[in-house]
Design a protein around this motif. Structure first.
Motif, mmCIF file in Angstrom:
data_model
loop_
_atom_site.group_PDB
_atom_site.id
_atom_site.type_symbol
_atom_site.label_atom_id
_atom_site.label_comp_id
_atom_site.label_asym_id
_atom_site.label_seq_id
_atom_site.Cartn_x
_atom_site.Cartn_y
_atom_site.Cartn_z
ATOM 1 N N GLN A 154 1.372 1.272 6.240
ATOM 2 C CA GLN A 154 1.872 1.496 4.894
ATOM 3 C C GLN A 154 1.833 2.975 4.530
ATOM 4 O OE1 GLN A 154 2.957 -1.083 3.200
ATOM 5 N NE2 GLN A 154 2.029 -2.837 4.225
ATOM 6 N N ALA A 170 -7.255 -14.944 7.859
ATOM 7 C CA ALA A 170 -7.412 -16.001 6.850
ATOM 8 C C ALA A 170 -6.972 -17.350 7.411
ATOM 9 C CB ALA A 170 -6.612 -15.658 5.594
ATOM 10 N N TYR A 202 -8.525 -11.977 -6.342
ATOM 11 C CA TYR A 202 -9.213 -10.895 -5.635
ATOM 12 C C TYR A 202 -8.865 -10.928 -4.147
ATOM 13 C CZ TYR A 202 -12.883 -7.669 -4.276
ATOM 14 O OH TYR A 202 -13.570 -6.581 -3.774
ATOM 15 N N HIS A 203 -8.883 -12.140 -3.578
ATOM 16 C CA HIS A 203 -8.574 -12.314 -2.156
ATOM 17 C C HIS A 203 -7.167 -11.797 -1.849
ATOM 18 C CE1 HIS A 203 -8.303 -14.193 1.776
ATOM 19 N NE2 HIS A 203 -7.267 -14.908 1.381
ATOM 20 N N SER A 232 -12.321 -1.559 0.595
ATOM 21 C CA SER A 232 -10.862 -1.667 0.530
ATOM 22 C C SER A 232 -10.390 -1.435 -0.896
ATOM 23 C CB SER A 232 -10.407 -3.055 0.988
ATOM 24 O OG SER A 232 -10.469 -3.124 2.390
ATOM 25 N N GLN A 233 -11.100 -2.084 -1.845
ATOM 26 C CA GLN A 233 -10.712 -1.977 -3.245
ATOM 27 C C GLN A 233 -10.703 -0.525 -3.716
ATOM 28 O OE1 GLN A 233 -13.181 -4.503 -5.757
ATOM 29 N NE2 GLN A 233 -12.671 -3.188 -7.473
ATOM 30 N N ILE A 254 -7.848 1.440 -2.058
ATOM 31 C CA ILE A 254 -6.581 1.076 -2.694
ATOM 32 C C ILE A 254 -6.453 1.785 -4.036
ATOM 33 C CG2 ILE A 254 -5.330 -0.836 -3.782
ATOM 34 C CD1 ILE A 254 -6.672 -2.590 -1.495
ATOM 35 N N VAL A 283 -8.824 -3.365 9.457
ATOM 36 C CA VAL A 283 -7.793 -3.093 8.444
ATOM 37 C C VAL A 283 -7.112 -1.744 8.634
ATOM 38 C CG1 VAL A 283 -8.715 -4.632 6.681
ATOM 39 C CG2 VAL A 283 -9.470 -2.255 6.731
ATOM 40 N N PHE A 288 -7.131 -7.680 -2.679
ATOM 41 C CA PHE A 288 -7.976 -6.723 -1.980
ATOM 42 C C PHE A 288 -8.335 -7.129 -0.562
ATOM 43 C CE2 PHE A 288 -8.924 -6.099 -6.547
ATOM 44 C CZ PHE A 288 -8.263 -4.876 -6.658
ATOM 45 N N GLU A 289 -7.978 -8.343 -0.156
ATOM 46 C CA GLU A 289 -8.210 -8.704 1.242
ATOM 47 C C GLU A 289 -6.895 -8.857 1.993
ATOM 48 O OE1 GLU A 289 -12.600 -10.583 1.554
ATOM 49 O OE2 GLU A 289 -10.992 -12.044 1.371
ATOM 50 N N LEU A 290 -5.887 -9.427 1.328
ATOM 51 C CA LEU A 290 -4.591 -9.586 1.988
ATOM 52 C C LEU A 290 -3.607 -8.473 1.602
ATOM 53 C CD1 LEU A 290 -3.964 -13.444 1.838
ATOM 54 C CD2 LEU A 290 -5.144 -12.099 3.566
ATOM 55 N N PHE A 291 -4.005 -7.614 0.662
ATOM 56 C CA PHE A 291 -3.165 -6.512 0.180
ATOM 57 C C PHE A 291 -1.848 -7.021 -0.390
ATOM 58 C CE2 PHE A 291 -5.453 -4.687 4.017
ATOM 59 C CZ PHE A 291 -6.533 -4.293 3.274
ATOM 60 N N ILE A 347 -5.603 5.319 -3.353
ATOM 61 C CA ILE A 347 -4.207 5.515 -2.952
ATOM 62 C C ILE A 347 -3.292 5.356 -4.163
ATOM 63 C CG2 ILE A 347 -2.333 4.559 -1.558
ATOM 64 C CD1 ILE A 347 -4.608 3.661 0.412
ATOM 65 N N SER A 373 -3.360 -2.088 8.832
ATOM 66 C CA SER A 373 -2.739 -2.383 7.534
ATOM 67 C C SER A 373 -2.525 -1.113 6.742
ATOM 68 C CB SER A 373 -3.622 -3.321 6.710
ATOM 69 O OG SER A 373 -3.938 -4.473 7.428
ATOM 70 N N PHE A 374 -3.554 -0.278 6.680
ATOM 71 C CA PHE A 374 -3.427 0.967 5.916
ATOM 72 C C PHE A 374 -2.465 1.932 6.615
ATOM 73 C CE2 PHE A 374 -7.457 -0.505 4.000
ATOM 74 C CZ PHE A 374 -7.154 -0.306 2.674
ATOM 75 N N LEU A 412 0.831 -1.204 0.000
ATOM 76 C CA LEU A 412 0.000 0.000 0.000
ATOM 77 C C LEU A 412 0.863 1.250 0.000
ATOM 78 C CD1 LEU A 412 -2.723 -1.032 2.555
ATOM 79 C CD2 LEU A 412 -3.152 -0.218 0.247
ATOM 80 N N GLY A 413 2.066 1.111 0.569
ATOM 81 C CA GLY A 413 2.943 2.267 0.685
ATOM 82 C C GLY A 413 3.551 2.698 -0.637
ATOM 83 N N PRO A 438 -5.341 -9.308 8.092
ATOM 84 C CA PRO A 438 -6.008 -10.145 7.069
ATOM 85 C C PRO A 438 -5.372 -11.538 6.945
ATOM 86 C CG PRO A 438 -5.732 -7.926 6.248
ATOM 87 C CD PRO A 438 -4.985 -7.981 7.538
ATOM 88 N N ASP A 439 -4.039 -11.616 7.058
ATOM 89 C CA ASP A 439 -3.391 -12.925 6.969
ATOM 90 C C ASP A 439 -3.718 -13.781 8.199
ATOM 91 O OD1 ASP A 439 -1.300 -12.790 4.597
ATOM 92 O OD2 ASP A 439 -1.304 -10.843 5.592
ATOM 93 N N ILE A 484 2.316 1.661 -3.784
ATOM 94 C CA ILE A 484 1.450 1.343 -4.929
ATOM 95 C C ILE A 484 1.237 2.556 -5.830
ATOM 96 C CG2 ILE A 484 -0.782 1.801 -3.801
ATOM 97 C CD1 ILE A 484 -1.764 -0.784 -5.224
ATOM 98 N N SER A 485 1.465 3.760 -5.286
ATOM 99 C CA SER A 485 1.187 4.941 -6.101
ATOM 100 C C SER A 485 2.341 5.294 -7.044
ATOM 101 C CB SER A 485 0.853 6.130 -5.207
ATOM 102 O OG SER A 485 1.908 6.329 -4.304
#
Lengths: 270, 304, 414
Positions: free
Chosen positions: C99, C375, B264-265, C70-71, C74, C92, B268-271, C77, C95-96, B51-52, C371-372, B54-55
């Motif tokens: 980062q 899961a 997708y998982h 989240s999508q 993201i 979450v 968008f869920e585990l990044f 961002i 997580s955000f 996320l850090g 998230p991990d 990605i831009s």
């Protein structure tokens, strides 16, 4: 006699097949605790229009529907226009380059929209189109265009080349032969493929939700997702919303189907 | 002067140059709007993306690490196998079902067109609704399907369609086949309608029965449509997501997890954006093979 | 459409020309992405209130379906196109935050006269912190409790006034309420392969005396064994593996189960229920006496790169005032502030129960790799409940994933 037997079988098949669609309508008419009744109730015990009343009073469904129609109508036209040339040349011309184009067209539809939309967003921002329906139309067309190209190509491939050649001997150019001879003969293909493109676009969700931020511009699919919350989904109202969403389209298609058939019986290619 | 110009215009319209020009419009459109996103994903699949960072595009290059991690993941074998079963099952059943219905409704009987039009309704429902409805129908305790099966005395206890890892993939396949059959049917019907009737008449005069005529005439002449449909259905099934997401979320224990769901998982869920992009690249490779086969079939297509 | 586009362009051009003259007086909106989909959401009402009282700085809002949240963030961002304010699902946040995707709100919160950390439920507040810094402010909260069908209790000889308070009593009640001939299950909960499954299981893990760090302990095994037994003995439907929480509650509403674990968001549809129902705190494990429940709800965050951080924080403060926060109950959620109480709440008993559960509601994490962790927990739960492995083996496998993650970055207070 035998024809009516076939009719009966056809009715049974259609009835069986449409059960899930019936279930959607039935659910929209049920009170909420009947939705999950055990045993399930095939016919709503106490049918109520409460969900529909809710939809029309609380949700701006007319606006949603109008947006959906504008979006998918535009996508259909744009797709068919763009697909025609590509499909026709792919049907008539065999070369390595055409193969490359065809493979590219196939590959372009593999990645799911959630993965495509971020880089696409960047493109549309460069074009200054964020928050316009045009962006959604252009994006959705990337999804429908490969389909239309592939299917229109087979339609054109079915039109005998001899007919075009005959026209060219009579002095028509290649292009005019296509416009005068092939295009009219491919009309069934256009109707069917256009209809399917329309439906594909009608159900699109990821592009509008990502590229538009004004609710007034959003199509009905985004409205539908409003019923699916973090911890609670309002299926009764969602089913009513979905019913309103699909019914006009189903009716239009039933009517359209008749036209397609009249085209068939007239002898499509003759 | 005017005549000369007209001639040039005519010649231009008649020249070989129109082919790349015509193909160019559609191809460039796709290359412009989808080309960049596809490359963007390819690049992400060989990078460490968080996320850090990605831009920016300049992220640490990790080579094939993302792929290696995926293949080493115990889930990989499961997801691969599920995808294979799901795609093969769907393509076969959707095509055969579509063909059977198209042939049936081609027969001239009262209401044929009406019923065929009605069946298309299945394809109009939004995936979210299809998923929800099928989840109801397949519910083990109060689902209509179990209820009917028990009422007819076919089974004694409930079948745990979606909640048993052994059947969950079958359950979601049901729903997806149901969704895809009308699409196959309508395109095959259009293909059938385009076949020249005189050949059938000639064959019938020669004494060929309906089965002979189907295999000797219909199938070969329908070949372009069939190959196109098979290729498209494969691709659409490869990226099927919404139905499974609504019905099982890929569970229980990943028994209905397929590539797009996994991608997708991861993303968008585990990044894990690199991982998600790598899965989608694998999907691209599979479809590339399908596209190659399809292009070959186009090459050998007999020109009528 | 083209004409529509042209019209838009022309309109934009005209606006741009007028811009110079108008900008001084023009409204400077705060952009917000939120999950308030239904027209009845209290969040929407609060936005309207803000807009009425702050015409100079209205909220420019966009609804984002919860599953897309989240999508979309993201995407925002990645493209640098972020709103000033966004609702984030609390697990979450870390997580955000790690980062660098969220603005640090520490100083603003410290200086705030409205937002007082010690007035919040500790669980809720904890979800907004990472590494000692404040990255979000709780917006609303929810938690879990045990709904039960009082009529069914009475019919089966159980005392509807004495809901199960211990695991043993819960097992007993589930057994008594189960009626296989009538297709009625005693117990219902949600063990789906998604965050909801973890959300529901964690309280039981915590009641057992175990934590995510001691997943291989007998206590942890006992918690998973409890759930596994419900399914294995036919006291809970196997559909717990694929149905979401509200779907399990729907079955309970239809009389398919005697009890169900769920949250206050269900209360909106309880008005139509035809049987007598109650809601009780989750039970505790005998010998341990640990009360624990889950902590859900969204928080307010300001994405990194937001143009209007100060104004966004003003909106957060406005939304944190009692008048706005207490609206939550009308949408079946709670104010995350313990000092705030609705005066004459609808369904007062349920309100009291859920407020009591909030006291013991523990956050998920906070951890950047939640998230991990989640899961791995989902897989363990599902493996045990499907009988693919024993609870012991399933938890051992989960522990092999989770322990290294926690060794590298521990969860504060665990």
């Amino acid at each position: 006699m035998r024809r009516w037997l076939l009719t009966a079988i056809g009715a049974v098949i259609a009835g069986f097949y449409l059960f899930p669609v019936y279930w959607m309508y039935a659910s929209a008419l049920k009170v909420s605790d009947e939705l999950n009744a055990n045993p399930p109730t095939l016919i709503p015990h106490a049918p109520t229009l409460a969900a529909f009343r809710w939809i029309f009073e609380r949700e701006n469904i007319a606006q949603f529907m109008a947006n959906s129609l504008v979006l998918s109508g535009s996508v259909t036209i744009l797709t068919l226009v763009l697909a025609t040339g590509a499909a026709y040349s792919l049907a008539r011309k065999k070369s390595v380059w055409m193969d490359v184009v065809l493979i590219g067209v196939m590959l372009s539809q593999v990645l799911p929209p959630p993965l495509l939309v971020t880089p696409m967003f960047v493109i549309f921002r460069q074009l200054g189109l964020i928050n316009t329906q045009l962006a959604v139309i252009l994006a959705t067309t990337t999804k429908t265009l490969p389909f239309a190209i592939v299917m229109l190509r087979t339609t054109f491939a079915q039109v005998p080349v001899d007919l075009e050649d005959a026209a060219r001997v009579d002095g028509s150019s290649r292009t005019m032969a296509f416009l005068r001879i092939t295009l009219p003969l491919a009309r069934i293909g256009y109707i069917v493929i256009g209809a399917l493109v329309f439906l594909l676009a009608y159900g699109e969700f990821v592009y509008p939700v990502s590229l538009l931020s004004k609710k007034a511009l959003q199509p009905a699919t985004v409205g539908l997702y409003g019923f699916v919350g973090a911890d609670y989904s309002d299926w009764g109202n969602a089913m009513a919303f979905a019913s309103v969403f699909v019914t006009p389209v189903i009716i239009v298609f039933m009517l359209l189907q008749r036209r397609i058939v009249s085209g068939l019986t007239a002898g499509a290619l003759k | 002067m005017k005549g000369h110009q007209r001639l040039r215009w005519e010649r231009a319209l008649d020249s070989e140059a129109i082919w790349p020009l015509m193909a160019g419009f559609g191809a460039l459109y796709l290359a412009f709007f989808v080309g960049y996103p596809v490359i963007y994903n390819l690049i992400m699949s060989v990078q460490q993306v968080t996320l850090g960072n990605i831009s920016t595009v300049f992220r640490p290059f990790v080579g094939l690490d993302n792929y290696r991690k995926l293949v080493d993941d115990p889930l990989f074998a499961t997801v691969f196998q599920n995808t294979l079963i799901f795609v093969t099952g769907n393509v076969a059943l959707q095509f055969l079902g579509g063909l059977a219905l198209a042939l049936f409704f081609q027969a001239a009987f009262p209401g044929a067109a009406f019923f065929r039009g009605m069946i298309l309704a299945g394809w109009i429902l939004p995936p979210l609704v299809i998923g929800a409805v099928w989840k109801w129908l397949l519910a083990s305790d109060n689902g209509v399907i179990n209820y009917a099966l028990r009422g007819l005395g076919i089974v004694s206890g409930p079948i745990y369609w979606l909640s048993d890892p052994a059947t969950s993939l079958i359950g979601v396949t049901f729903a997806n086949v149901w969704f895809g059959v009308p699409f196959n049917m309508i395109l095959l019907a259009a293909g059938l309608a385009g076949l020249p009737q005189d050949m059938y008449e000639a064959a019938a005069l020669d004494g060929a029965g309906p089965v002979r005529r189907f295999f000797a005439l219909t199938l070969p002449m329908l070949q372009p449509t069939i190959y196109a449909l098979l290729a498209l259905t494969t691709i659409y099934t490869m990226r099927a997501f919404d139905l499974i997401w609504t019905m099982t979320h890929g569970g229980p224990v990943d028994s209905s997890n397929i590539f797009p769901v996994w991608s997708y998982h991861l993303s968008f869920e585990l990044f894990d954006f690199g991982g998600g992009a790598a899965v989608s690249t694998m999907m691209l490779v599979v479809v590339f093979i399908v596209a190659l086969i399809y292009v070959r079939s186009v090459r050998t297509e007999r020109v009528s | 459409m083209r004409r529509e586009f042209l019209k838009q362009s022309v309109a934009l051009g005209a606006l741009a020309m007028l811009g110079g003259a108008r900008s001084a007086a023009a409204a400077d909106p705060v952009t917000m992405w939120h999950i308030f989909g239904a027209e009845t959401e209290p969040g929407l009402k609060n936005i309207t209130r803000w807009n009425e009282t702050h015409p100079d700085q209205p909220i420019d809002q966009k609804f984002v379906p919860f599953g897309q949240l989240s999508q979309q963030l993201i995407k925002g961002i990645a493209t640098g196109d972020v709103p000033d304010l966004i609702t984030i699902d609390n697990p979450v946040v870390a997580s955000f935050a790690t980062q660098g995707a969220l603005e640090d709100l520490t100083d603003l919160v410290k200086a705030s006269s409205f937002i007082k950390p010690d007035e919040y439920y500790p669980g809720s507040w904890a979800t907004t912190l990472w590494d000692g810094k404040q990255y979000a402010v709780p917006g609303e909260a929810n938690t879990l409790a045990l709904y039960y069908n009082a009529d069914m209790f009475k019919a089966r000889g159980l005392d509807p006034e004495a809901p199960p308070r211990t695991w043993e009593a819960l097992r007993k009640a589930a057994e008594i309420l189960t009626d296989k001939d009538k297709n009625v299950f005693g117990m219902a909960f949600c063990a789906i392969q998604s965050e909801e499954g973890t959300f529901q299981f964690l309280p039981f893990l915590q009641q057992s005396g175990a934590t995510l760090k001691t997943l291989t302990s007998p206590d942890a095994v006992a918690a998973l064994q409890l759930w596994t037994d419900f399914v294995a003995k036919g006291q809970a439907s196997r559909d717990v593996l694929v149905k979401r929480q509200f779907e399990m509650t729907s079955s309970w509403l239809a009389g398919a189960s005697g009890m169900v674990v769920s949250g206050p968001w269900e209360l909106q549809r309880m008005k139509e229920v035809k049987f007598n129902w109650r809601v009780a705190p989750l039970p505790h494990r005998e010998g341990k006496g640990i009360e624990a429940s889950a902590l859900g709800g969204y928080v307010w965050g300001v994405p990194k790169g937001a143009r209007n951080k100060a104004a966004a924080f003003k909106v957060i403060e406005f939304m944190s005032e009692p008048a706005q926060m207490l609206q939550a109950w009308s949408g079946g959620r709670l104010a995350p502030v313990k000092t705030m109480q609705v005066e004459h709440p609808a369904m007062p008993e349920a309100y009291a129960t859920f407020r009591k559960q909030m006291e013991v509601a523990r956050p998920r994490g906070p951890h950047p790799r939640w998230p991990d962790i989640s899961a791995a927990m989902q897989t363990a739960i599902q493996e045990a409940l499907t009988g693919k492995s024993t609870p012991e083996a399933a938890l051992q496998k989960a522990s092999r994933v989770i322990t290294p993650i926690l060794d590298r970055t521990p969860i504060v207070g665990l």
